[in-house]
Design a protein around this motif. Structure first.
Motif, short mmCIF file in Angstrom:
data_model
loop_
_atom_site.label_atom_id
_atom_site.label_comp_id
_atom_site.label_asym_id
_atom_site.label_seq_id
_atom_site.Cartn_x
_atom_site.Cartn_y
_atom_site.Cartn_z
N GLY A 1 0.83 -1.20 0.00
CA GLY A 1 0.00 0.00 0.00
C GLY A 1 0.86 1.24 0.00
O GLY A 1 2.06 1.19 0.28
N ASN B 1 -14.29 3.82 -1.09
CA ASN B 1 -13.49 4.99 -0.75
C ASN B 1 -14.34 6.02 -0.01
O ASN B 1 -13.90 6.59 0.99
CB ASN B 1 -12.90 5.62 -2.01
CG ASN B 1 -11.93 4.73 -2.73
OD1 ASN B 1 -11.52 3.69 -2.22
ND2 ASN B 1 -11.57 5.12 -3.93
N GLY C 1 -5.71 0.76 4.13
CA GLY C 1 -6.01 2.11 3.66
C GLY C 1 -6.32 3.05 4.82
O GLY C 1 -5.83 4.18 4.87
N GLN D 1 -6.82 -5.62 0.14
CA GLN D 1 -7.87 -4.63 0.39
C GLN D 1 -8.86 -5.15 1.43
O GLN D 1 -8.98 -6.35 1.67
CB GLN D 1 -8.57 -4.27 -0.91
CG GLN D 1 -7.67 -3.48 -1.83
CD GLN D 1 -8.30 -3.11 -3.16
OE1 GLN D 1 -9.43 -3.46 -3.44
NE2 GLN D 1 -7.55 -2.40 -3.98
#
Length: 159
Positions: free
Chosen positions: A65, A124, A93, A88
């Motif tokens: 990442g 997102n 993130g 993911q």
């Protein structure tokens, strides 16, 4: 997972990861001409010189990442939060986003963060809202693509 500053020698690997990670965004919009897929090594080197690039490493020390940001006055512009497709939905993130915010807050506590994502990028959007970002504008880029811009203000009140 380890998060730390990327170095110059990491940039080619991060660029390759970026292109892999953004394929799903291109699929979502049926547009393979998006900037992250077209970016070249000189452009990422320029971003490295004017800001900060972080990398997330797995236990084997592979880059899984990355996130970039640069500061302009009292605003930090966060760009290209990427996570390898195989990693993911595991909090990477979120960790990268928190790490880069903390990095800049430690330098300057009263700061605003801005970022954007595509309007169809529901994961997102969920991450940014859950992380305290609020939508403040939308921007039509093309017939297929519209960006939603988010901001988060960090203010320290002195009594």
């Amino acid at each position: 997972m380890i998060i730390k500053k990327a170095n110059f020698n990491d940039l080619e690997e991060i660029l390759s990861l970026q292109k892999l990670a953004y394929i799903s965004e291109a699929d979502l919009y049926d547009d393979y001409s998006i900037e992250p897929l077209k970016q070249n090594i000189d452009e990422i080197r320029n971003e490295y010189e004017k800001g900060i690039i972080l990398k997330a490493l797995n236990n084997d020390l592979d880059i899984i990442g990355s996130i970039r940001a640069y500061k302009d006055n009292d605003t930090v512009f966060i760009r290209k939060l990427i996570v390898h497709p195989n990693f993911q939905n595991k909090g990477i993130g979120k960790s990268l986003l928190k790490y880069i915010e903390t990095y800049f807050i430690d330098i300057e506590p009263n700061i605003e963060f801005k970022l954007f994502t595509g309007y169809k990028s529901s994961k997102n959007i969920y991450l940014y809202k859950k992380s305290g970002y609020i939508e403040f504008k939308s921007e039509k880029i093309s017939e297929k693509l519209e960006f939603i811009h988010f901001k988060k203000i960090n203010r320290i009140n002195h009594k």
